[in-house]
Scaffold this motif. Sequence first.
Motif, PDB file in Angstrom:
ATOM      1  N   TYR A 196      -9.761 -18.354   6.188  1.00 53.74           N
ATOM      2  CA  TYR A 196      -9.362 -17.047   6.739  1.00 53.74           C
ATOM      3  C   TYR A 196      -9.030 -16.082   5.482  1.00 53.74           C
ATOM      4  CZ  TYR A 196      -8.427 -18.737  11.375  1.00 53.74           C
ATOM      5  OH  TYR A 196      -8.605 -19.150  12.660  1.00 53.74           O
ATOM      6  N   VAL A 197      -9.669 -14.905   5.582  1.00 55.52           N
ATOM      7  CA  VAL A 197      -9.189 -13.955   4.868  1.00 55.52           C
ATOM      8  C   VAL A 197      -8.541 -12.648   5.709  1.00 55.52           C
ATOM      9  CG1 VAL A 197     -10.473 -11.961   3.199  1.00 55.52           C
ATOM     10  CG2 VAL A 197     -11.505 -14.111   3.600  1.00 55.52           C
ATOM     11  N   ASN A 198      -7.287 -12.467   5.490  1.00 57.39           N
ATOM     12  CA  ASN A 198      -6.350 -11.745   6.054  1.00 57.39           C
ATOM     13  C   ASN A 198      -6.022 -10.421   5.593  1.00 57.39           C
ATOM     14  OD1 ASN A 198      -6.487 -13.710   8.243  1.00 57.39           O
ATOM     15  ND2 ASN A 198      -4.913 -14.720   7.411  1.00 57.39           N
ATOM     16  N   GLN A 199      -6.090  -9.297   6.131  1.00 56.40           N
ATOM     17  CA  GLN A 199      -5.644  -8.084   5.387  1.00 56.40           C
ATOM     18  C   GLN A 199      -4.276  -7.782   6.244  1.00 56.40           C
ATOM     19  OE1 GLN A 199      -8.014  -4.301   5.778  1.00 56.40           O
ATOM     20  NE2 GLN A 199      -6.700  -3.405   4.424  1.00 56.40           N
ATOM     21  N   LEU A 200      -3.174  -7.269   5.245  1.00 57.23           N
ATOM     22  CA  LEU A 200      -1.978  -7.019   5.856  1.00 57.23           C
ATOM     23  C   LEU A 200      -1.715  -5.384   5.488  1.00 57.23           C
ATOM     24  CD1 LEU A 200      -1.539  -9.993   5.238  1.00 57.23           C
ATOM     25  CD2 LEU A 200       0.619  -9.678   6.230  1.00 57.23           C
ATOM     26  N   SER A 201      -1.156  -4.524   6.087  1.00 58.44           N
ATOM     27  CA  SER A 201      -1.351  -3.281   5.870  1.00 58.44           C
ATOM     28  C   SER A 201       0.160  -2.698   6.241  1.00 58.44           C
ATOM     29  CB  SER A 201      -2.170  -2.416   6.615  1.00 58.44           C
ATOM     30  OG  SER A 201      -3.672  -2.915   6.529  1.00 58.44           O
ATOM     31  N   ARG A 257      -1.248   2.000  -0.713  1.00 56.72           N
ATOM     32  CA  ARG A 257      -0.402   1.375  -1.388  1.00 56.72           C
ATOM     33  C   ARG A 257       0.657   0.140  -0.462  1.00 56.72           C
ATOM     34  NH1 ARG A 257       4.305   4.020  -5.313  1.00 56.72           N
ATOM     35  NH2 ARG A 257       5.132   2.151  -6.273  1.00 56.72           N
ATOM     36  N   GLY A 258       0.619  -0.985  -0.926  1.00 58.52           N
ATOM     37  CA  GLY A 258       1.265  -2.025  -0.240  1.00 58.52           C
ATOM     38  C   GLY A 258       0.459  -2.949   0.680  1.00 58.52           C
ATOM     39  N   THR A 259      -0.795  -2.685   0.683  1.00 57.68           N
ATOM     40  CA  THR A 259      -1.747  -3.634   1.175  1.00 57.68           C
ATOM     41  C   THR A 259      -1.584  -4.853   0.612  1.00 57.68           C
ATOM     42  OG1 THR A 259      -3.196  -1.752   2.226  1.00 57.68           O
ATOM     43  CG2 THR A 259      -4.268  -3.635   1.923  1.00 57.68           C
ATOM     44  N   VAL A 260      -1.996  -5.874   1.523  1.00 53.87           N
ATOM     45  CA  VAL A 260      -1.874  -7.462   0.958  1.00 53.87           C
ATOM     46  C   VAL A 260      -3.078  -8.051   1.445  1.00 53.87           C
ATOM     47  CG1 VAL A 260      -0.702  -9.424   0.890  1.00 53.87           C
ATOM     48  CG2 VAL A 260       0.765  -7.311   0.379  1.00 53.87           C
ATOM     49  N   LEU A 261      -3.753  -8.869   0.635  1.00 56.38           N
ATOM     50  CA  LEU A 261      -4.740  -9.853   1.106  1.00 56.38           C
ATOM     51  C   LEU A 261      -3.978 -11.209   0.839  1.00 56.38           C
ATOM     52  CD1 LEU A 261      -8.108  -8.215  -0.589  1.00 56.38           C
ATOM     53  CD2 LEU A 261      -7.307  -8.069   1.871  1.00 56.38           C
ATOM     54  N   GLU A 262      -4.524 -11.898   2.198  1.00 59.09           N
ATOM     55  CA  GLU A 262      -3.990 -13.451   2.113  1.00 59.09           C
ATOM     56  C   GLU A 262      -5.324 -14.147   2.429  1.00 59.09           C
ATOM     57  OE1 GLU A 262       0.797 -13.512   2.885  1.00 59.09           O
ATOM     58  OE2 GLU A 262      -0.647 -13.941   4.386  1.00 59.09           O
ATOM     59  N   LEU A 263      -5.336 -15.550   1.969  1.00 60.03           N
ATOM     60  CA  LEU A 263      -6.319 -16.412   2.144  1.00 60.03           C
ATOM     61  C   LEU A 263      -5.455 -17.539   2.818  1.00 60.03           C
ATOM     62  CD1 LEU A 263      -8.719 -16.633  -0.937  1.00 60.03           C
ATOM     63  CD2 LEU A 263      -8.585 -15.092   1.106  1.00 60.03           C
TER      64      LEU A 263
END
Length: 499
Positions: A200-205, A142-148
Amino acid sequence: MGAPVAEGCAPDGGPSPDAGPPPDGGPGSEDSVLVTNTTRFHTAVGIAERPGDLSTNPPEILVFDGARFLVIQGTPSPEGLRFKGVPPGPYYLSVGGRYVVTDARQVEVGTNRLGRPDAVYAEVGGIQALNLNLSNLEPWRRGTVLELASAQVDMSGDVYIPSEAVPEGAISLNFDGASYSSYTGSRFPLFESEYRDRLYVNQLSPSSAGALPDGRPLTYTALTRSVEVGTFDFLPDGVSPLPVTARLQPAKAREFPLEWRLPQFTPFATQAHPRAEHSANTFSLLPAAHGVSEGWIGYSGTLLTLRPPAAPMADVTTRLRFGNPFPSNWGVVAIASASYRVMEPVPDGSGRLLRLTASNVVNDRLDNVIAGPVVPRVSPPRSLTIDGVPASTPRVVGTASPVIAWAPPTLGTPSVYRVRLGRYDRDAGLVLNVRFVDVPGSITQVRLPPDMLLPGSIYYLAVTALDAPGFDVRRRPFKTNEMLPYHSADAISSLFTTP
């Protein structure tokens, strides 16, 4: 322009330095102003310059003669737009609805942009449908974010996925029906493999940063995994989803210490507005695409976000960790923001309360920000008034061009003051930031141009002190407003109305 802007426009009280010789070097050029427009596109292979258009919605010059504003139109010339008959001293330059008070005889109104200059963009309302096929994720929480984001075209934003679509602990994601929401506007780029456009495909945790002294937990979100998808072609048409297939990899990580002295920001709440309260805080790390030599040009995604719990405010002393997948010549910018709020009754008989906000921001390269404790670098302008009446007094302002005045802050040395006028939209129930006036830091009062206030409307205004030594508001107001450091503090008014 009269007293409200004439005093103090030149730092030494005399004729101010200019951007070189008179524009045409000929007789009578002392009453001439040349406005030029060159856009600088920042790319992976350098900076490309392109001439901008001054014919559509052309700039205007306004001069206040002590009784009224005189409007001067420019004449196209090979160099740009030339204005004749502009008297010595400060004047208002109107560009795209924004005003700059300057006395310079040559002003460059171009901007900096990210991405290659020949990129094509489609208007899609800032939303783009996605079909995702992602693997090797950090276990989903919960709180994980994906950015491009992209290094070749101007594009960055986050990805919306319904929470029920990703189970806790998932390390892969196959989902048709996700959507991308832009951080930077309503456009989406045309990706062209011919130009080696990539994504770019970025995962923020989410991660733990320990606890505050009173035991409250401290959490943050940081980039952990990433991949740059190979070149591809995609034409955004507002309907077709963008397929994104990628296997993410752990990003190179960096750890750093942070000592953020939040209680030192609290006393500035009542300087922002007598009834304001210190309400929230955010510490962010952002990538600076293609380096920071000319400042932070624009969004290319997020590296880290920390939002400490609200009151009671306490010092944040911890160590944080983030991944950085971007090229080594890119910079990292740190932004520490303290937010203040005041609840104002809307003067329309509706009984509504409206939240007005102000902030105090520290903004610089990460290494500069963490070299010592994070503390305020500039305080709000003091004694904000509208036609001599304290701006915190709700009232009807009956003049078409009121004088906004303030005293310098007690902390910091402002390079620029920004006057921001927000108009209340009754249908939306929001205040929209609609107009801006930038003035050099030597000026502490300005008369609003007559087209800024509409009849029968509700407004509030903010005056921001900008401590930004590289911001050349006189000669390059829209190219140098991204230079670092860039510290700011707001003072805001109460709501006021016009008859």
